[in-house]
Design a protein around this motif. Structure first.
Motif, short mmCIF file in Angstrom:
data_model
loop_
_atom_site.label_atom_id
_atom_site.label_comp_id
_atom_site.label_asym_id
_atom_site.label_seq_id
_atom_site.Cartn_x
_atom_site.Cartn_y
_atom_site.Cartn_z
N GLU A 182 79.46 35.70 31.86
CA GLU A 182 78.87 37.05 31.86
C GLU A 182 77.61 37.13 32.69
O GLU A 182 77.40 38.11 33.42
N ASP A 183 76.76 36.12 32.62
CA ASP A 183 75.51 36.19 33.36
C ASP A 183 75.70 35.95 34.86
O ASP A 183 74.80 36.20 35.66
N GLU A 184 76.89 35.47 35.27
CA GLU A 184 77.18 35.25 36.68
C GLU A 184 77.92 36.42 37.31
O GLU A 184 78.12 36.47 38.53
N ARG A 185 78.34 37.36 36.48
CA ARG A 185 79.16 38.45 36.99
C ARG A 185 78.42 39.33 37.99
O ARG A 185 79.02 39.73 39.01
N PRO A 186 77.15 39.69 37.77
CA PRO A 186 76.47 40.52 38.79
C PRO A 186 76.47 39.89 40.17
O PRO A 186 76.67 40.58 41.18
N ALA A 187 76.30 38.57 40.24
CA ALA A 187 76.32 37.90 41.54
C ALA A 187 77.71 37.95 42.15
O ALA A 187 77.86 38.11 43.38
N ALA A 188 78.74 37.83 41.32
CA ALA A 188 80.11 37.92 41.84
C ALA A 188 80.40 39.30 42.39
O ALA A 188 80.98 39.45 43.48
N LEU A 189 80.01 40.33 41.64
CA LEU A 189 80.20 41.70 42.14
C LEU A 189 79.40 41.94 43.41
O LEU A 189 79.86 42.62 44.33
N ALA A 190 78.20 41.37 43.47
CA ALA A 190 77.38 41.52 44.68
C ALA A 190 78.06 40.89 45.89
O ALA A 190 78.02 41.44 47.00
N ALA A 191 78.68 39.73 45.69
CA ALA A 191 79.38 39.07 46.79
C ALA A 191 80.56 39.92 47.28
O ALA A 191 80.77 40.08 48.49
N ILE A 192 81.30 40.49 46.34
CA ILE A 192 82.43 41.35 46.73
C ILE A 192 81.91 42.59 47.45
O ILE A 192 82.47 43.02 48.47
N GLY A 193 80.82 43.16 46.95
CA GLY A 193 80.22 44.31 47.62
C GLY A 193 79.75 43.97 49.02
O GLY A 193 79.89 44.78 49.96
N GLU A 194 79.23 42.77 49.20
CA GLU A 194 78.77 42.37 50.53
C GLU A 194 79.95 42.22 51.49
O GLU A 194 79.87 42.61 52.66
N ILE A 195 81.06 41.66 51.01
CA ILE A 195 82.26 41.58 51.84
C ILE A 195 82.72 42.98 52.24
O ILE A 195 83.04 43.25 53.41
N ALA A 196 82.74 43.88 51.27
CA ALA A 196 83.19 45.25 51.54
C ALA A 196 82.29 45.93 52.55
O ALA A 196 82.76 46.63 53.47
#
Length: 828
Positions: free
Chosen positions: A603-617
Motif C-alpha cells: 500500500e505504501d508503494e502504490r503512489p510511486a507505482a501510479l507515478a511511474a505509470i503516469g510518467e510513462i503516459a
C-alpha cells in the motif's frame, strides 16, 4: 433445478431420435413474460421412461400423442415422459419469463429512446427458459420457428425470416442443429443488408446506435466477407446455412455467440467513442472466431461438454490466424496481441488450483454445471496455443487436410476428441495420438531456459525444460550492435527435448530468446547474459513479436516472484516511451496498472507505482503531439486518467471537454475521468447526474452507476451494496458496473466492513439469480483489494459452503488463488 448428467444424456440419446421442433413464440403479451408453444416430433427406439426439459413461469398444457400429461408432475425443469416404441409427438404450451441476466430470452429497454429489444442466449441449459426441448448437444433436429412480435419490430433467426400476411414472422427450417444454437433476436433493429457469394448478409443493432454502426459498416462487412472467402479456401465443405446475419445486442454476457446464420455480439463492438486499431482488430478477430464456429461447432458439434475445447480452441486459433491472413491490410500482426494479452489468460488459468486439461476426461465433466466451469482461459487461449504448436509441428497442409476429413465425416452430426485425433492422424504419418496425450490431457505450464557453454567462436545451446511436453520452437540469436540495437543473427528451429545441443558459430550471443515467434505455449527464462541484455535493451529488439515474447517472460517473472514489481515498472519506464507496437503498450500498461499498482505492490508503494505509470503516459503524450499515432495517444490519455493521484489535471480536461493537444473528450473518456474523480473524492452526485443527463444512453446509465458506487462515502457504499445484493433489480450490466465501482484500492479502509459480508451475500445471490450473476459477483464484486492473510483465510473458510453454486465456487477459488499470489509477491 436439476442439471443434466453425462450418463443421463447418453441414456436419452440411446433411447431417442429427435426429428423436428415447431416453436411458436408470442412476444406481444407484455414486458415480463411471453408465450411459448413447442411441437416436438421424435422416435423412441424402445419403450422407456425419459423427460423433456423446460423452465416455465407457467406450464399450461402438455400432450403426448394428443393425450394430456399431468402438468403437476413437472419436477424443477423436468417433465417425465413414459414412451412406447415408435414415433411420438409432444405438444407443450407455456408462459415464459423474460430475463435480465443475459440468459434465455433477455429483454432490454433502451434508455435513450425507450425502444425494447429481445434476444436469446440458449447456451448449455438456457433453451429451457424459452421453449421445451430435449436439451443436449447430440440430439440434433430441424427447427422451424414462428414469432409474433409487436408492430414495428423485425425478427431475426437462424434462417431467412420473413413476415407473413397474418403478421407472424416465419423462419426457414434449419438444417440439423443442437438445441443450444437456436436463436431469435427481435426489436426495431437498424439493419444494413448486402449480398456476398450468393448469400444474404446483414448487420443489425438497436436504433440508438445506428449512426455508429453506419460509420463502421464498411469495415465490419469487409472483414466478414474476407474471412468468409478465406474459410472457403481452407475448408472443403461450403458454408452450411442459408444466410449470414450478425446482430449486435445489448447486455450480452459473452463476447459473441456462434448461433448458425445469426451470430450475436455484445454491442460494445459498435463503437460509440474513439478506439484503437488494436480494439478494432479484436472485433475483427471475434467476427472470424464466430464464423469459424459455423464449421467447427455448428456443422460438426461436440457430443458432450467435455469437448467444448474442440469448439473454442479451434475457433480461437482460426480467428487470429484468419484475420492475420485475410485482413492484413487493415490490421497489424494479430499474434502480437494474442501473445501479450490473450495468452496471459491461459497462463494464469493454468497455474491456479482450478486448472484442468485442455481436453478433460469425460468423467471430469459429469454434468452441465461442471461443464460451464470450463469456459476459461484454458479452453480458449491455451487450447489455441496448443493448436498453433500443432500446426508448427505438423505443418498447416496436413493440419487442414485432417480438419477437412473431420468435417466430411461428421457434417451435421456430433464428434469427440477421439474422432478429431483420428481424422488428423489420417492426414499425416506423425503420431498425433501421442501428441494429444502430451498436450491435451495434461495440465500446467512448462518453463524453458537457455544454457550456453563453449568459448571463442564455438558455442553450444542447451534448452533446459521444467515440464513434460515436447516443443517445436525457434531460438532467436541476437548480437548487440555498437548503436545498441539487438540485431538478429539467426533463428534456429529446435525440438525440445533436444537430442543434442545446437551448435552456434560466432561470438557468444548477447541475447538468446527461446520461443522466438511465440509458436508454443511455455514460460521462458533467460541465461544470465541474455536476461541483462533483454531487460536493458528490450526496446532495441527490432521485431515486435519478439519484444512481446520478452515482455511476457518479464510478466511471468513478476508473477513467480523472480522479478520485483518495482523493477518491472522501471523497465517499462525505460522502454515503453520508445515502443511502436500499440498492442504491446496496451498490454504492458494494463498489467502495470491493474496488477502491479493495484495488487502486487504494498500500500505504501502504490503512489510511486501510479507515478511511474503516469510518467510513462506523459512521455507517450509528448511523443504523439504531432497527431501521427492517435491510437497510441488515446492509450496514453486513458493511462493518465487511470493513474491520476490528484484531480486537478483530469478535472480540467473534463471542464474543457478536451485533452490539451487532443483528443476531444467523447463519452467513454468523460465517464472514465468522472469515475476516477469519484474515486479521488473530487466529484459528487450532482455532477454525476448532470453527466447522465448529457449522456442518456445505456452506456451512460452504466457509467453513472459505476461513478456513484465509486464515491468515497459510507452512504454511497451502503447504497451500492444494497443495490447489488439486497434486491434483484439490476440487470447483468448494471450489476457489473456497480460492482466495478464499489471496491477501490484507495478506499480499502472505507469498505473493510463489507469484506466478510461478501461471501454470504454472493452465495445468496447465486442461489436466487443463477450462474451468470453468480459469476459476475465472483468476478466483479469480490473484495480483490483486501490483500492480507486475514482476508485470504476468511475466503478459504467459505469455500466449503454447500449452498454455493459451482459457478461461484470456481470463481472464488480463482480469486483467492490470485489474492494469495499477490500476498506472496508483496512479501517476497
Amino acid at each position: 433445478m436439476s442439471v443434466l448428467t453425462r450418463d443421463e444424456a447418453q441414456t436419452r440419446a440411446q433411447l431417442l431420435d429427435v426429428h423436428h421442433y415447431r416453436v411458436d413464440l408470442d412476444l406481444t403479451t407484455g414486458d415480463e413474460t411471453f408465450q411459448s408453444r413447442s411441437v416436438i416430433r421424435f422416435t423412441a427406439r424402445a419403450a422407456g421412461d425419459t423427460f423433456v426439459e423446460l423452465k416455465p413461469e407457467t406450464l399450461h398444457s402438455a400432450l403426448l400423442d394428443d393425450e394430456p400429461l399431468d402438468i403437476t408432475a413437472l419436477d424443477g425443469n423436468r417433465l417425465p415422459l413414459r414412451l412406447t416404441e415408435g414415433d411420438h409427438t409432444l405438444r407443450i404450451s407455456t408462459t415464459m419469463r423474460y430475463s435480465r441476466t443475459g440468459e434465455g430470452m433477455h429483454r432490454f429497454t433502451d434508455p435513450t429512446d425507450g425502444e425494447s429489444y429481445v434476444y436469446t442466449q440458449l447456451f448449455m441449459e438456457d433453451v429451457q427458459r424459452v421453449f421445451a426441448a430435449f436439451d443436449q448437444p447430440d440430439l440434433k433436429a430441424v427447427f422451424e420457428l414462428s414469432v409474433t412480435a409487436p408492430e414495428g419490430w423485425t425478427v431475426l433467426s437462424n434462417g431467412i425470416t420473413e413476415q407473413q400476411p397474418d403478421g407472424r414472422w416465419q423462419a426457414a427450417p434449419t438444417p440439423l442443429l443442437s438445441t443450444y444454437f437456436v436463436c431469435v433476436a427481435a426489436g426495431p433493429w437498424h439493419t444494413i443488408r448486402t449480398e456476398h457469394a450468393g448469400l444474404p448478409f446483414g448487420i443489425h443493432c438497436r436504433r440508438s446506435l445506428a449512426a455508429h454502426l453506419d460509420a463502421d459498416a464498411d469495415e465490419i462487412l469487409a472483414v466478414t466477407k474476407a474471412c468468409y472467402d478465406r474459410y472457403h479456401e481452407k475448408f472443403d465443405e461450403p458454408y452450411p446455412f442459408d444466410s449470414y446475419d450478425q446482430a449486435f445486442v445489448p447486455e450480452f454476457n459473452a463476447g459473441a455467440m456462434e448461433n448458425p446464420g445469426l451470430v450475436t455480439f455484445r454491442d460494445e463492438f459498435v463503437f460509440r467513442s474513439a478506439v484503437t486499431v488494436t480494439e478494432r482488430q479484436t472485433r475483427a478477430m471475434v467476427v472470424a472466431h464466430e464464423m469459424a464456429h459455423m464449421w467447427f461447432g455448428d456443422l460438426v458439434t461436440l457430443r458432450w461438454w467435455d469437448d467444448i475445447w474442440l469448439n473454442e480452441s479451434f475457433a480461437e486459433y482460426m480467428g487470429y490466424q484468419t484475420v492475420n491472413e485475410a485482413c492484413s491490410d487493415l490490421f497489424p500482426d494479430t499474434w502480437i496481441d494474442f501473445g501479450v494479452t490473450r495468452k496471459a489468460w491461459g497462463y494464469e488459468a493454468d497455474q491456479r488450483p482450478s486448472t484442468h486439461p485442455v481436453a478433460p476426461d469425460p468423467e471430469a465433466v459429469p454434468d452441465t454445471a461442471s461443464a460451464l466451469l470450463n469456459f476459461d482461459g484454458i479452453s480458449y487461449a491455451k487450447g489455441a496455443s496448443a493448436l498453433r504448436q500443432l500446426v508448427a509441428w505438423l505443418g498447416e497442409k496436413d493440419f487442414l487436410a485432417g480438419i477437412n476429413i473431420h468435417f466430411k465425416r461428421h457434417k451435421f452430426g456430433n464428434a469427440t476428441l477421439a474422432d478429431f485425433i483420428d481424422n488428423l492422424a489420417a492426414a499425416t504419418d506423425r503420431d498425433v495420438h501421442a501428441w494429444a496425450e502430451q498436450w491435451l490431457r495434461t495440465t500446467g505450464v512448462d518453463t524453458l531456459t537457455p544454457r550456453l557453454d563453449g568459448e571463442g567462436s564455438q558455442w553450444r545451446l542447451h534448452v533446459d525444460r521444467d515440464g513434460s511436453r515436447p516443443h517445436r520452437i525457434q531460438a532467436g540469436i541476437y548480437d548487440r550492435r555498437p548503436d545498441g540495437e539487438l540485431a538478429l543473427r539467426e533463428r534456429r528451429e529446435l525440438d525440445v527435448p533436444q537430442e543434442a545441443p545446437a551448435e552456434l558459430t560466432g561470438p557468444r550471443p548477447d541475447l538468446v530468446v527461446l520461443n522466438d515467434g511465440d509458436l508454443t505455449y511455455t514460460k521462458l527464462r533467460f541465461d544470465e547474459v541474455s536476461e541483462e541484455s533483454a531487460l536493458r535493451g528490450l526496446s532495441r529488439i527490432p521485431d515486435a513479436l519478439t519484444r512481446a515474447v520478452v515482455w511476457n517472460a518479464m510478466r511471468d517473472m513478476v508473477r513467480d516472484g523472480d522479478l520485483a514489481p518495482a523493477d518491472y515498472l522501471e523497465f517499462a519506464l525505460a522502454h515503453l516511451p520508445h515502443e511502436t507496437e500499440l498492442a504491446l503498450v496496451q498490454g504492458v500498461l494494463g498489467f502495470a496498472r491493474t496488477q502491479i499498482a493495484d495488487r502486487y505492490v504494498a500500500e505504501d508503494e502504490r503512489p510511486a507505482a501510479l507515478a511511474a505509470i503516469g510518467e510513462i503516459a506523459r512521455a507517450l503524450l509528448r511523443r504523439t503531439e504531432d497527431g501521427e499515432a492517435p491510437g497510441l495517444r488515446l492509450t496514453a490519455v486513458r493511462a493518465c486518467i487511470d493513474s491520476a493521484t490528484t484531480p486537478d489535471k483530469i478535472a480540467s480536461w473534463l471542464d474543457e471537454g478536451t485533452v490539451h493537444g487532443g483528443p476531444e473528450l467523447d463519452p467513454e473518456l468523460r465517464w472514465r475521468i468522472l469515475a476516477r474523480l469519484a474515486v479521488l473524492g473530487a466529484t459528487d452526485e450532482t455532477v454525476i447526474a448532470a453527466e447522465r443527463e448529457r449522456d442518456p444512453s445505456a452506456t451512460g446509465q452504466e457509467g453513472a452507476a459505476r461513478c456513484r458506487a465509486s464515491l468515497p462515502t459510507p452512504e454511497a457504499k451502503a447504497a451500492a451494496w444494497s443495490s447489488l445484493f439486497d434486491s434483484d433489480d439490476l440487470s447483468n450490466y448494471l450489476f457489473t458496473a456497480t460492482a466495478q465501482g464499489f471496491w477501490q484500492p484507495e478506499q480499502a479502509e472505507l469498505v473493510r466492513e463489507y469484506v466478510p459480508r461478501f461471501y454470504e451475500a454472493a452465495v445468496a445471490l447465486g442461489d436466487r439469480r443463477g450462474p451468470a450473476m453468480a459469476e459476475a459477483a465472483g468476478r466483479y464484486a469480490f473484495p480483490a483489494y483486501a490483500i492480507d492473510a486475514e482476508s485470504l483465510a476468511l475466503g478459504r473458510s467459505h469455500l466449503a459452503d454447500d449452498a454455493m453454486i459451482p459457478a461461484l465456487h470456481r470463481k472464488l477459488v480463482d480469486q483467492l488463488d490470485d489474492l494469495n499470489r499477490a500476498l506472496r509477491i508483496r512479501t517476497t
